[in-house]
Design a protein around this motif. Structure first.
Motif, PDB file in Angstrom:
ATOM      1  N   PRO A  34       0.821  -1.216   0.000  1.00  0.00           N
ATOM      2  CA  PRO A  34       0.000   0.000   0.000  1.00  0.00           C
ATOM      3  C   PRO A  34       0.850   1.259   0.000  1.00  0.00           C
ATOM      4  N   GLU A  35       0.195   2.378  -0.267  1.00  0.00           N
ATOM      5  CA  GLU A  35       0.885   3.665  -0.285  1.00  0.00           C
ATOM      6  C   GLU A  35       0.689   4.348   1.066  1.00  0.00           C
ATOM      7  N   THR A  36       1.245   3.724   2.104  1.00  0.00           N
ATOM      8  CA  THR A  36       1.149   4.279   3.455  1.00  0.00           C
ATOM      9  C   THR A  36       2.542   4.310   4.067  1.00  0.00           C
ATOM     10  N   SER A  37       2.756   5.257   4.975  1.00  0.00           N
ATOM     11  CA  SER A  37       4.061   5.316   5.649  1.00  0.00           C
ATOM     12  C   SER A  37       4.189   4.184   6.660  1.00  0.00           C
ATOM     13  N   ARG A  38       3.049   3.726   7.205  1.00  0.00           N
ATOM     14  CA  ARG A  38       3.056   2.603   8.135  1.00  0.00           C
ATOM     15  C   ARG A  38       2.270   1.444   7.544  1.00  0.00           C
ATOM     16  N   HIS A  39       2.825   0.254   7.594  1.00  0.00           N
ATOM     17  CA  HIS A  39       2.083  -0.892   7.111  1.00  0.00           C
ATOM     18  C   HIS A  39       2.531  -2.171   7.806  1.00  0.00           C
ATOM     19  N   LEU A  40       1.675  -3.166   7.726  1.00  0.00           N
ATOM     20  CA  LEU A  40       1.944  -4.489   8.271  1.00  0.00           C
ATOM     21  C   LEU A  40       1.844  -5.511   7.152  1.00  0.00           C
ATOM     22  N   ILE A  41       2.828  -6.393   7.055  1.00  0.00           N
ATOM     23  CA  ILE A  41       2.714  -7.520   6.135  1.00  0.00           C
ATOM     24  C   ILE A  41       2.130  -8.680   6.932  1.00  0.00           C
ATOM     25  N   MET A  42       0.945  -9.126   6.525  1.00  0.00           N
ATOM     26  CA  MET A  42       0.250 -10.178   7.261  1.00  0.00           C
ATOM     27  C   MET A  42      -0.408 -11.165   6.315  1.00  0.00           C
ATOM     28  N   ASP A  43      -0.361 -12.431   6.679  1.00  0.00           N
ATOM     29  CA  ASP A  43      -1.153 -13.453   6.013  1.00  0.00           C
ATOM     30  C   ASP A  43      -2.403 -13.644   6.865  1.00  0.00           C
ATOM     31  N   LEU A  44      -3.472 -13.007   6.461  1.00  0.00           N
ATOM     32  CA  LEU A  44      -4.690 -13.030   7.269  1.00  0.00           C
ATOM     33  C   LEU A  44      -5.249 -14.436   7.421  1.00  0.00           C
ATOM     34  N   SER A  45      -4.933 -15.320   6.455  1.00  0.00           N
ATOM     35  CA  SER A  45      -5.469 -16.682   6.515  1.00  0.00           C
ATOM     36  C   SER A  45      -4.931 -17.461   7.714  1.00  0.00           C
ATOM     37  N   ALA A  46      -3.850 -16.976   8.328  1.00  0.00           N
ATOM     38  CA  ALA A  46      -3.328 -17.619   9.541  1.00  0.00           C
ATOM     39  C   ALA A  46      -4.222 -17.359  10.749  1.00  0.00           C
ATOM     40  N   LEU A  47      -5.139 -16.406  10.616  1.00  0.00           N
ATOM     41  CA  LEU A  47      -6.135 -16.079  11.646  1.00  0.00           C
ATOM     42  C   LEU A  47      -5.515 -15.552  12.942  1.00  0.00           C
ATOM     43  N   ASN A  48      -4.313 -15.015  12.836  1.00  0.00           N
ATOM     44  CA  ASN A  48      -3.669 -14.392  13.996  1.00  0.00           C
ATOM     45  C   ASN A  48      -3.741 -12.875  13.832  1.00  0.00           C
ATOM     46  N   MET A  49      -4.662 -12.252  14.539  1.00  0.00           N
ATOM     47  CA  MET A  49      -4.903 -10.815  14.382  1.00  0.00           C
ATOM     48  C   MET A  49      -4.261  -9.980  15.483  1.00  0.00           C
ATOM     49  N   LYS A  50      -3.378 -10.605  16.272  1.00  0.00           N
ATOM     50  CA  LYS A  50      -2.766  -9.864  17.370  1.00  0.00           C
ATOM     51  C   LYS A  50      -2.013  -8.615  16.902  1.00  0.00           C
ATOM     52  N   PRO A  51      -1.295  -8.652  15.756  1.00  0.00           N
ATOM     53  CA  PRO A  51      -0.624  -7.432  15.293  1.00  0.00           C
ATOM     54  C   PRO A  51      -1.593  -6.266  15.074  1.00  0.00           C
ATOM     55  N   ILE A  52      -2.821  -6.578  14.634  1.00  0.00           N
ATOM     56  CA  ILE A  52      -3.818  -5.521  14.457  1.00  0.00           C
ATOM     57  C   ILE A  52      -4.335  -5.065  15.813  1.00  0.00           C
ATOM     58  N   GLU A  53      -4.591  -6.025  16.697  1.00  0.00           N
ATOM     59  CA  GLU A  53      -5.075  -5.691  18.040  1.00  0.00           C
ATOM     60  C   GLU A  53      -4.072  -4.807  18.778  1.00  0.00           C
ATOM     61  N   ASP A  54      -2.787  -5.091  18.610  1.00  0.00           N
ATOM     62  CA  ASP A  54      -1.741  -4.327  19.294  1.00  0.00           C
ATOM     63  C   ASP A  54      -1.707  -2.858  18.863  1.00  0.00           C
ATOM     64  N   LEU A  55      -2.299  -2.550  17.725  1.00  0.00           N
ATOM     65  CA  LEU A  55      -2.332  -1.166  17.232  1.00  0.00           C
ATOM     66  C   LEU A  55      -3.408  -0.328  17.921  1.00  0.00           C
ATOM     67  N   SER A  56      -4.316  -0.977  18.647  1.00  0.00           N
ATOM     68  CA  SER A  56      -5.447  -0.280  19.297  1.00  0.00           C
ATOM     69  C   SER A  56      -6.158   0.657  18.314  1.00  0.00           C
ATOM     70  N   PRO A  57      -6.697   0.098  17.236  1.00  0.00           N
ATOM     71  CA  PRO A  57      -7.319   0.960  16.210  1.00  0.00           C
ATOM     72  C   PRO A  57      -8.641   1.564  16.668  1.00  0.00           C
ATOM     73  N   ASP A  58      -8.970   2.701  16.099  1.00  0.00           N
ATOM     74  CA  ASP A  58     -10.294   3.302  16.285  1.00  0.00           C
ATOM     75  C   ASP A  58     -11.266   2.801  15.222  1.00  0.00           C
ATOM     76  N   VAL A  59     -10.726   2.542  14.043  1.00  0.00           N
ATOM     77  CA  VAL A  59     -11.529   2.055  12.913  1.00  0.00           C
ATOM     78  C   VAL A  59     -10.737   0.956  12.211  1.00  0.00           C
ATOM     79  N   ILE A  60     -11.403  -0.159  11.900  1.00  0.00           N
ATOM     80  CA  ILE A  60     -10.806  -1.195  11.055  1.00  0.00           C
ATOM     81  C   ILE A  60     -11.646  -1.285   9.789  1.00  0.00           C
ATOM     82  N   ILE A  61     -11.035  -0.997   8.658  1.00  0.00           N
ATOM     83  CA  ILE A  61     -11.724  -1.122   7.370  1.00  0.00           C
ATOM     84  C   ILE A  61     -11.244  -2.412   6.728  1.00  0.00           C
ATOM     85  N   HIS A  62     -12.137  -3.378   6.655  1.00  0.00           N
ATOM     86  CA  HIS A  62     -11.770  -4.720   6.191  1.00  0.00           C
ATOM     87  C   HIS A  62     -12.111  -4.852   4.703  1.00  0.00           C
ATOM     88  N   ALA A  63     -11.112  -4.532   3.867  1.00  0.00           N
ATOM     89  CA  ALA A  63     -11.299  -4.579   2.415  1.00  0.00           C
ATOM     90  C   ALA A  63     -10.702  -5.838   1.801  1.00  0.00           C
TER      91      ALA A  63
END
Length: 290
Positions: A34-63
């Motif tokens: 993506p064209e972002t200064s911050r990003h995470l490389i993740m294989d979502l199929s592994a079903l481990n969402m802890k890296p996202i949880e650790d970010l304490s997001p206000d909004v998650i847009i699941h595209a």
């Protein structure tokens, strides 16, 4: 506002990231960066969402999703994993984080028997892709969420080297190659830039539930292709009519899955007609070519 976008390198994800550029945006991707200064490389199929949880997001847009309709039909377990189970785990994170979950869904949750579907109409998918996306909707709605349905997205930015319908058509017509395009499949083609701006506004206004964010025109792929040829000054005679019965698809497609966008017309960023969207596409492509 901290916004996490899955599928951030995809056709919709890239424009969503741009729309939220004045917020703190973290793009999640697997292959297409993506064209972002911050990003995470993740294989979502592994079903481990802890890296996202650790970010304490206000909004998650699941595209992120498995959108290849025939592949979903061939590999229903993979479709369920990517479109339902991944969504379930992301919804859990949204619940724990008190984050808004924005789930990107599709017109293919409808059977296509009549078109002009509103948010209140009963879904009835005719293929595995639509079925798994509908199940994903149900999972998303178990937490604080906005479920957004769109239709036939296109744009100037190919994702992972894969052309969307408009870019594929443009390449063919510019090369002088004839194309067979369906007369009997009607959708609501949606410019991804328009979609992303409508989505951002909907989030900022606190919209919840189900919302259709798609193009204003309900149009066949054939007529959309003629409009594209006219917009780009290409030979309309290269666009030839074809019919669904002649397609060698594995999965059945809805014939008229067009979406009613009356609610979206109340937004400041309104759904574009096919002509408006194609003119904007031309401006974007010409701007990138400079």
């Amino acid at each position: 506002m901290r916004v996490v976008v899955t599928g951030a390198g995809g056709l919709l994800g890239k424009r969503i990231v741009q729309a939220f550029k004045n917020e703190e945006v973290i793009g999640v991707y697997n292959r297409s960066e993506p064209e972002t200064s911050r990003h995470l490389i993740m294989d979502l199929s592994a079903l481990n969402m802890k890296p996202i949880e650790d970010l304490s997001p206000d909004v998650i847009i699941h595209a992120a999703a498995l959108t290849d309709v025939d592949r979903c039909e061939r590999e229903p377990q993979l479709a369920r994993l990517m479109n339902v189970e991944v969504t379930r785990e992301i919804a859990k994170v949204a619940g724990k984080s008190n984050a808004l979950l924005v789930y990107i869904s599709t017109d293919y949750v409808f059977d296509g028997n009549r078109g002009n579907y509103s948010e209140e109409d009963e879904p009835n998918p005719v293929n595995v892709y639509g079925l798994t996306k509908l199940e994903g909707e149900k999972v998303a709605r178990e937490v604080d969420s906005l479920v957004v349905r769109t239709s036939t997205p296109y744009g100037s930015n190919p994702a992972s080297g894969k052309d969307n319908f408009a870019l594929w058509l443009l390449k063919k017509l510019r090369a002088g190659e004839p194309v067979n395009v369906l007369v009997d499949q009607i959708t609501s083609p949606t410019l991804n830039t328009n979609f992303a701006l409508m989505l951002k506004e909907s989030v900022e206004k606190g919209v919840r539930g189900v919302l259709h964010l798609a193009g204003k025109s309900q149009i066949s792929r054939y007529n959309f292709s003629l409009s594209l040829a006219r917009t780009f000054g290409l030979d309309e005679r290269l666009v030839r009519p074809a019919y669904s019965r002649d397609m060698k698809w594995l999965a059945r497609r809805p014939l008229n899955s067009s979406l009613n966008v009356d609610r979206a017309m109340l937004l400041g960023h309104k759904p574009m007609t096919a002509e408006e969207g194609l003119m904007e596409l031309r401006r974007e492509l010409e701007g990138e070519a400079r």
